[in-house]
Design an enzyme around this catalytic site. Structure first.
Site, PDB file in Angstrom:
ATOM      1  N   ARG A  56      48.419  51.481  42.721  1.00  0.00           N
ATOM      2  CA  ARG A  56      47.099  51.574  43.357  1.00  0.00           C
ATOM      3  C   ARG A  56      46.799  52.983  43.875  1.00  0.00           C
ATOM      4  NH1 ARG A  56      46.648  47.268  47.846  1.00  0.00           N
ATOM      5  NH2 ARG A  56      48.851  47.771  48.120  1.00  0.00           N
TER       6      ARG A  56
ATOM      7  N   TRP B  97      39.812  32.785  40.768  1.00  0.00           N
ATOM      8  CA  TRP B  97      40.422  34.024  41.229  1.00  0.00           C
ATOM      9  C   TRP B  97      41.945  33.998  41.146  1.00  0.00           C
ATOM     10  CZ3 TRP B  97      36.945  35.423  46.053  1.00  0.00           C
ATOM     11  CH2 TRP B  97      35.640  35.669  45.586  1.00  0.00           C
TER      12      TRP B  97
ATOM     13  N   HIS C 235      29.524  45.261  52.044  1.00  0.00           N
ATOM     14  CA  HIS C 235      30.270  46.035  51.051  1.00  0.00           C
ATOM     15  C   HIS C 235      29.959  47.529  51.148  1.00  0.00           C
ATOM     16  CE1 HIS C 235      30.289  41.905  49.521  1.00  0.00           C
ATOM     17  NE2 HIS C 235      31.464  42.222  49.028  1.00  0.00           N
TER      18      HIS C 235
END
Length: 766
Positions: A15, A572, A705
């Site tokens: 990441r 998910w 967001h």
């Protein structure tokens, strides 16, 4: 025979991109450090594929935020409200780019972010292009060319990947009335031609155009534009070889169109729609190559080589090996990076899995097996693959007869509340005594570095269970007190004990396993680590009752019990593919039902069962919608159907277009639904108004967001808009999603403004 990859994960195996972007946004690193991190990830990805032996390696599949936003920047589809950001001398192209994605609130400017929605039926979110009548486009970014140049310098036989013109337009939204976004094709095509010309001048031989809309229902106009666009590209660039990539479903009624487009190679998804191979082989022109998407780009199960070889041999027999390409079904963006990082997985289950790096190897091995040129290592890999496939089919880990029997015994009565909403509403209002425009949040509060460090410390054994529990209780109590102070009506406990809204539940259910590094990108720097559903699902013990009960004991106000719904847990997760998804979903629904009943017994009178993924689970073709909606709605109702009328069931959905399924949402029969509405300026509410949605609804009044904090007046205006389409008596006031990823400072400011907006709206109405 050639191999190619449609796209590779861009977050970095550890990441690295997430960390670099977030450090840049917070001012901890400078632009060149962020760019360097991006270059390193690109080089790492290219070398992985080169060393595996891939023939055509993608470039421009990397993105700092989103590939659709990349295209908007590249073609100059930059909304006017960002022009001042672009004019700031201190800002780079990437600052403009991030402002479009995240909003901009500094230098005296306060600009909202562009809208975000789901990428087809995946859990990836893209930034929606904004289109206007007679809009002009121009080449505005060199990203594509810089990446191709970087790949060439690294010794890579690079294949630039570009979102096709028609799909790009169809992904966007008309921001004014009186025109069709497809009418912009004439204005956009010259920019695409310029992009291709520059790539050709740089030495590109292959270019991949992604046209996923060819797997969807298309209007006649779109089909005509497809023909026009690709005829023009072919005419302009007769020596370039174009790969036309379709994925996520079969071509079906668009088959004749797709095979008629003048490209060198057509890519088809044989994981989602294996039946289409025979149809394609029957009509594909002799001048066309065929790329077989046989390795699943969206799931983590090891490829069945024998099955894939059946497809490959059939294609070779009809077309000859030189016209056959082998590839994953779609971009590997949706798969975790590397299974080798998983050192703690159950060994038997790990042997059934393949992540992106392993899938690259699978593509190359399949080519060697098909050409029968493989050495002993390849032949050994084939034998090991056979054993892994058999092991998974026969393993005792997968099946639980009690779970199967319970699922089979479900009746229609189990999916129904005791009375209709009108009766339930009266009982709920009598018990709950909530004001007009009741305020709440969606569930989670910011998970600070400190909270995450507690969880990590507990997992590593640095904190005892008692110490960890005490810290979480302090944080929960503090959050309850703060919510009381600012005047929220329905509180939440904050979910500080939870890592992820799906992973947390999966860890407490049988039939799931978890990776340590199986991250995939959800949007921007947001990564999720989907659980793996490998077997039958059951709930051995209560999952959330302890924390919900503790939070409720700390306040005289109502605290919501927070659960993730069965469809979202299914969507998910990486789902087992050895039984219908509907069966797996019903098993999850029964587990959630048990939890709902236990929460009610514990005194929790408001229970939220989040289903943000129900819209994304829709099949891409409308003809297949009703079957999915039938079992998805049934699963939600099954999870909620065991409580008394006075217990109020909420659900939450985000980033979905509801118009086509509003009737089905009503059939879910949730007492209250909260939805994302702020980025669309309440446009989504029109669907609920036209349908005359009967239950209560909380249109999100600010966008979580984005780090931008909206004002009270802005949120009040949105509530006024909402009242124009939904009666005030049905309205709740809330953010558009959970607050886990936000910082406390912005969260506190925004919620104080939100509560003030609700009071103002209530006073104005009263």
């Amino acid at each position: 025979m050639q191999t190619h990859i449609l796209g590779y994960p861009r977050i970095g195996s550890k990441r690295e991109l997430k960390k670099a972007c977030e450090q840049y946004w917070s001012g901890k690193i400078v632009l060149e450090e962020l760019l360097s991190a991006g270059r390193n990830i690109c080089n790492q990805n290219w070398n992985i594929q080169k060393e595996a032996g891939v023939d055509l390696i993608p470039c421009n599949d990397f993105s700092y935020y989103d590939q659709v936003l990349d295209m908007s920047l590249t073609v100059g589809a930059i909304p006017v409200r960002y022009h001042e950001v672009a004019l700031k001398k201190s800002n780079s192209e990437l600052d403009l780019y991030f402002a479009m994605a995240r909003g901009y609130q500094k230098d005296g400017l306060d600009i909202t972010a562009m809208e975000m929605t789901k990428w087809f039926d995946t859990n990836y979110h893209y930034i929606v292009p904004e289109f206007y009548k007679n809009q002009q486009f121009r080449l505005s970014s060199d990203k594509i060319f810089n990446e191709f140049s970087g790949a060439v310098q690294a010794g890579i036989k690079a294949k630039p990947v570009i979102i096709g013109l028609v799909s790009y337009l169809l992904l966007g939204k008309e921001k004014e009335s009186g025109f069709d976004k497809l009418d912009l094709a004439e204005n956009l095509l010259p920019v695409y031609i310029e992009i291709v010309r520059r790539l050709q001048e740089q030495g590109a031989e292959w270019i991949q155009f992604d046209e996923p809309f060819l797997a969807l229902d298309l209007p006649k106009k779109a089909k005509e534009i497809y023909l026009y666009v690709y005829q023009q590209l072919s005419k302009q660039f007769p020596k370039l070889k174009f790969i036309l990539a379709t994925y996520f479903d079969g071509l079906k009624d668009n088959l004749s169109l797709a095979v008629s487009l003048p490209v060198a190679v057509l890519h088809i998804d044989l994981v989602r729609n294996p039946e289409q191979l025979d149809e394609v082989l029957n009509i594909i022109p002799e001048s066309r190559g065929l790329s077989l998407g046989v390795v699943d780009g969206r799931n983590i199960w090891k490829n069945d080589y024998e099955k894939s070889l059946g497809f490959i041999r059939k294609a070779v027999e009809r077309l000859g090996s030189e016209r056959v390409f082998i590839a994953p079904s779609c971009s590997l963006l949706h798969a975790p990076c590397d299974l080798d990082f998983e050192t703690e997985l159950h060994s038997e289950i790990k042997n059934w899995l393949a992540f992106a790096r392993q899938k690259v190897s699978e593509v190359v091995i399949l080519k060697e097996l098909a050409e029968e040129t493989g050495d002993n290592i390849i032949l050994s890999a084939f034998e090991n693959n056979k054993k892994a496939v058999i092991s998974r089919k026969t393993s005792a880990l997968i099946h639980n007869d009690e779970v199967k029997k319970r699922a089979l015994a479900v009746t229609e009565k189990d999916t129904q509340r005791k009375n209709v909403f009108k009766i339930r509403k009266e009982k709920q209002h009598k018990v709950l005594q909530l004001p007009l425009f009741p305020t709440t949040t969606i569930g989670s509060f910011p998970q600070t570095a400190e909270v995450r460090s507690w969880r990590a410390g507990f997992k590593k054994g640095n904190l005892t269970g008692e110490q960890y529990d005490s810290l979480l209780k302090e944080e929960t109590q503090r959050t309850i007190r703060w919510q009381e102070e600012i005047g929220l009506d329905v509180l939440v406990h904050g979910e500080f004990e939870r890592n992820d809204m799906v992973e947390y539940f999966g860890e407490k259910l049988e039939g799931f396993i978890f990776t340590r590094n199986g991250w995939v990108q959800s949007y921007g720097s947001r990564c999720v680590k989907p659980p793996v559903i490998f077997g039958d699902i059951s709930r051995p013990a209560p999952m959330t009752v302890y924390w919900s009960q503790y939070a409720q004991s700390q306040t005289g106000k109502w605290v919501k019990g927070m659960l993730t719904g069965p469809v979202t847990i299914l969507q998910w997760s990486f789902v087992r593919d050895d039984q219908p998804r509907s069966e797996t979903c019903r098993q999850i629904a029964l587990a959630i039902r048990d939890e709902v009943v236990d929460l009610e017994k514990a005194g929790i009178r408001i229970i939220q069962i989040d289903e943000p993924a129900i819209r994304e689970g829709l099949p891409l073709r409308k003809a297949e919608w009703q079957d999915y909606l039938k079992w998805a709605v049934e699963a939600f109702r099954l999870s909620a159907g065991g409580v008394e009328d006075a217990t109020q069931i909420h659900t939450h959905m985000c980033y979905s277009e509801f118009n086509d399924i509003i009737k089905n949402i009503a059939e879910m029969d949730a007492d209250v639904i909260t939805i994302e509405c702020s980025r669309s300026q309440m446009e989504l509410l029109n669907a609920f108004a036209d349908f005359k949605y009967p239950n209560e609804i909380g249109p999100g009044v600010y966008d979580i967001h984005s780090p931008r904090v909206p004002s009270k007046d802005e949120m009040t205006e949105l509530l006024i808009k909402a009242q124009q389409v939904i009666p005030a008596e049905q309205l709740w006031v809330n953010p558009d999603c959970g607050l886990k990823t936000r910082h406390w400072e912005e969260t506190e400011k925004a919620l104080i403004e939100m509560v003030a907006a609700a009071k103002e709206a209530s006073a104005a109405y009263g």
